[in-house]
Design a protein around this motif. Structure first.
Motif, PDB file in Angstrom:
ATOM      1  N   HIS A 115      14.339 -63.218  51.734  1.00 14.76           N
ATOM      2  CA  HIS A 115      15.200 -63.535  52.890  1.00 14.76           C
ATOM      3  C   HIS A 115      14.612 -63.072  54.240  1.00 14.76           C
ATOM      4  O   HIS A 115      15.214 -62.263  54.945  1.00 14.76           O
ATOM      5  CB  HIS A 115      16.605 -62.951  52.716  1.00 14.76           C
ATOM      6  CG  HIS A 115      16.664 -61.517  52.244  1.00 14.76           C
ATOM      7  ND1 HIS A 115      16.350 -60.439  53.057  1.00 14.76           N
ATOM      8  CD2 HIS A 115      16.998 -60.984  51.036  1.00 14.76           C
ATOM      9  CE1 HIS A 115      16.510 -59.316  52.384  1.00 14.76           C
ATOM     10  NE2 HIS A 115      16.899 -59.612  51.157  1.00 14.76           N
ATOM     11  N   PRO A 116      13.425 -63.574  54.608  1.00 13.85           N
ATOM     12  CA  PRO A 116      12.764 -63.056  55.813  1.00 13.85           C
ATOM     13  C   PRO A 116      13.494 -63.350  57.113  1.00 13.85           C
ATOM     14  O   PRO A 116      13.253 -62.676  58.116  1.00 13.85           O
ATOM     15  CB  PRO A 116      11.396 -63.752  55.794  1.00 13.85           C
ATOM     16  CG  PRO A 116      11.589 -64.972  54.967  1.00 13.85           C
ATOM     17  CD  PRO A 116      12.595 -64.594  53.928  1.00 13.85           C
ATOM     18  N   HIS A 117      14.398 -64.327  57.129  1.00 15.34           N
ATOM     19  CA  HIS A 117      15.115 -64.659  58.355  1.00 15.34           C
ATOM     20  C   HIS A 117      16.580 -64.241  58.313  1.00 15.34           C
ATOM     21  O   HIS A 117      17.371 -64.680  59.159  1.00 15.34           O
ATOM     22  CB  HIS A 117      14.993 -66.163  58.638  1.00 15.34           C
ATOM     23  CG  HIS A 117      13.626 -66.555  59.086  1.00 15.34           C
ATOM     24  ND1 HIS A 117      13.269 -66.703  60.395  1.00 15.34           N
ATOM     25  CD2 HIS A 117      12.495 -66.797  58.371  1.00 15.34           C
ATOM     26  CE1 HIS A 117      11.994 -67.028  60.490  1.00 15.34           C
ATOM     27  NE2 HIS A 117      11.510 -67.097  59.274  1.00 15.34           N
ATOM     28  N   PRO A 122      16.175 -58.638  58.000  1.00 14.65           N
ATOM     29  CA  PRO A 122      15.055 -59.569  58.057  1.00 14.65           C
ATOM     30  C   PRO A 122      13.735 -58.901  57.690  1.00 14.65           C
ATOM     31  O   PRO A 122      13.672 -57.693  57.455  1.00 14.65           O
ATOM     32  CB  PRO A 122      15.046 -59.986  59.533  1.00 14.65           C
ATOM     33  CG  PRO A 122      15.529 -58.751  60.244  1.00 14.65           C
ATOM     34  CD  PRO A 122      16.580 -58.172  59.334  1.00 14.65           C
ATOM     35  N   TRP A 123      12.695 -59.716  57.663  1.00 15.09           N
ATOM     36  CA  TRP A 123      11.336 -59.207  57.481  1.00 15.09           C
ATOM     37  C   TRP A 123      10.826 -58.782  58.859  1.00 15.09           C
ATOM     38  O   TRP A 123      10.565 -59.609  59.717  1.00 15.09           O
ATOM     39  CB  TRP A 123      10.450 -60.296  56.884  1.00 15.09           C
ATOM     40  CG  TRP A 123       9.124 -59.800  56.405  1.00 15.09           C
ATOM     41  CD1 TRP A 123       7.970 -59.715  57.131  1.00 15.09           C
ATOM     42  CD2 TRP A 123       8.791 -59.326  55.095  1.00 15.09           C
ATOM     43  NE1 TRP A 123       6.945 -59.211  56.366  1.00 15.09           N
ATOM     44  CE2 TRP A 123       7.426 -58.961  55.104  1.00 15.09           C
ATOM     45  CE3 TRP A 123       9.529 -59.171  53.916  1.00 15.09           C
ATOM     46  CZ2 TRP A 123       6.775 -58.466  53.977  1.00 15.09           C
ATOM     47  CZ3 TRP A 123       8.882 -58.669  52.803  1.00 15.09           C
ATOM     48  CH2 TRP A 123       7.527 -58.323  52.832  1.00 15.09           C
ATOM     49  N   ASN A 139      18.536 -67.658  50.077  1.00 14.10           N
ATOM     50  CA  ASN A 139      19.122 -66.408  49.600  1.00 14.10           C
ATOM     51  C   ASN A 139      20.639 -66.497  49.683  1.00 14.10           C
ATOM     52  O   ASN A 139      21.197 -66.802  50.740  1.00 14.10           O
ATOM     53  CB  ASN A 139      18.635 -65.230  50.451  1.00 14.10           C
ATOM     54  CG  ASN A 139      19.325 -63.914  50.104  1.00 14.10           C
ATOM     55  OD1 ASN A 139      20.338 -63.557  50.699  1.00 14.10           O
ATOM     56  ND2 ASN A 139      18.775 -63.204  49.152  1.00 14.10           N
ATOM     57  N   ALA A 140      21.304 -66.249  48.548  1.00 15.04           N
ATOM     58  CA  ALA A 140      22.775 -66.212  48.482  1.00 15.04           C
ATOM     59  C   ALA A 140      23.364 -67.601  48.708  1.00 15.04           C
ATOM     60  O   ALA A 140      22.625 -68.555  48.961  1.00 15.04           O
ATOM     61  CB  ALA A 140      23.319 -65.196  49.482  1.00 15.04           C
ATOM     62  N   GLU A 148      16.766 -71.592  58.902  1.00 11.22           N
ATOM     63  CA  GLU A 148      15.660 -71.036  59.674  1.00 11.22           C
ATOM     64  C   GLU A 148      14.484 -70.685  58.767  1.00 11.22           C
ATOM     65  O   GLU A 148      13.320 -70.892  59.131  1.00 11.22           O
ATOM     66  CB  GLU A 148      16.120 -69.803  60.446  1.00 11.22           C
ATOM     67  CG  GLU A 148      17.113 -70.105  61.552  1.00 11.22           C
ATOM     68  CD  GLU A 148      17.382 -68.913  62.439  1.00 11.22           C
ATOM     69  OE1 GLU A 148      16.926 -67.793  62.102  1.00 11.22           O
ATOM     70  OE2 GLU A 148      18.046 -69.085  63.471  1.00 11.22           O
ATOM     71  N   CYS A 149      14.794 -70.179  57.582  1.00  9.71           N
ATOM     72  CA  CYS A 149      13.724 -69.834  56.643  1.00  9.71           C
ATOM     73  C   CYS A 149      13.007 -71.093  56.167  1.00  9.71           C
ATOM     74  O   CYS A 149      11.780 -71.095  56.000  1.00  9.71           O
ATOM     75  CB  CYS A 149      14.294 -69.059  55.462  1.00  9.71           C
ATOM     76  SG  CYS A 149      13.015 -68.291  54.435  1.00  9.71           S
TER      77      CYS A 149
END
Length: 331
Positions: A115-117, A122-123, A139-140, A148-149
């Protein structure tokens, strides 16, 4: 390559138990996975290595852990003792992450950027697609951050990174009548449901993501080539996109390196198939979106507002309901 004997296996690659901050024991999560007809389940507790797994008929359990730090979260799959405790404790900088990741890889682990965004966690380290094997693009239960990801994933592919994707429910517990373990699930095209073959299928990009088990499903083929493969472009190169259980009013969007290249909005619920010519090198992938109604928007507010207050009451754009991996083309 021959894919004789291969089939789709469905599972959850991101799940927590009471070993960290989950609400269920390992035994309870296993029971829930069996009830939901999963083929595989990865246990990824925060900064905790897995204990020995029991043998479970019909369900492949895969060792893992989620490295969870302020700089970013990443799953490390396939190894029981994937990280030493001192590494969990001391991994703070991007350089620390690279060191810990390398040690995990030397032990045989597959590394997934989670889930980088996400607006909540975030990442924050340097976001380099080359540092990981896999991206958790969804994610989820589907929400705005996943859009966005997805855009970032497309950008990485435009830059030449053949980055495999998964969708992880990031399961902790259920709320009232929800069944969040399987929102979403990842299907993997693999030789068998052994841990090695499931992880091999993921690393090679043979994945497609569904809102839940048995819901809308996207597959893309090009002759004998499947998702994750690289195809040599010819004069008559074509792809076939097969969608199972496409819902009425849901929209299929096909992407190449220049953006949207085909769309179709379903007039009725049912299976749908289209064959398209391929004239460009790069990649091709697809996802299906839906217009969030009043009820979904309200649930989104309740679920998201406590964690991401700035998204409370936002006008939601079309959200993703199913999402394929990519197939690649070169001249």
């Amino acid at each position: 390559m021959s894919y004789s004997g291969y089939k789709w296996y469905v599972g959850v690659p991101h799940c927590h138990t009471v070993a960290s901050d989950g609400g269920l024991t390992l035994e309870q999560v296993i029971k829930k996975a069996k009830k939901n007809k999963l083929d595989f389940l990865m246990i990824t507790d925060h900064n905790v290595n897995c204990k020995e797994f029991p043998k479970v008929d019909g369900l492949t359990l895969i060792y893992g852990a989620e490295l969870t730090k302020h700089g970013g979260h990443c799953n490390m799959w396939g190894v029981k003792d994937v990280i030493d405790q001192e590494d969990y404790d001391t991994c703070e900088t991007y350089e620390d992450f690279l060191r810990v990741k390398t040690k995990a890889e030397e032990r045989g682990a597959v590394i997934c950027m989670n889930h980088p965004h996400c607006k909540q966690c975030p990442w924050r380290w340097e976001k380099n697609a080359a540092d990981v094997d896999v991206l958790e693009v969804w994610n989820a239960p589907t929400h705005f951050d996943n859009l966005e990801c997805t855009e970032w994933w497309h950008e990485q592919m435009r830059n030449g990174h053949k980055l495999p994707i998964v969708g992880g429910s990031d399961y902790h517990k259920d709320y009232v009548v929800t069944n969040l373990l399987t929102w979403p699930v990842t299907y993997v095209y693999a030789k068998s449901n052994s841990p090695e073959d499931i992880l091999d299928g993921i690393v090679k990009g043979r994945t497609t993501i569904c809102f839940d088990v048995g819901t809308t499903f996207i597959d893309i083929t090009c002759g004998d080539a499947v998702l994750g493969d690289t195809v040599k472009l010819g004069e008559n190169t074509e792809v076939t996109i097969n969608v199972k259980k496409l819902r009425k009013k849901h929209k299929l969007i096909v992407f190449d390196k220049d953006g949207e290249c085909f769309t179709h909005t379903a007039k009725k619920t049912g299976d749908y198939s289209v064959t398209l010519p391929v004239k460009k090198d790069g990649f091709l992938c697809a996802h299906i979106v839906f217009e969030p109604g009043f009820l979904y928007s309200k649930i989104h507010d309740i679920a998201i507002a406590s964690r991401i207050p700035e998204q409370k009451g936002m006008d939601l754009p079309p959200l993703i309901f199913a999402q394929s991996g990519a197939i690649y083309f070169e001249k």
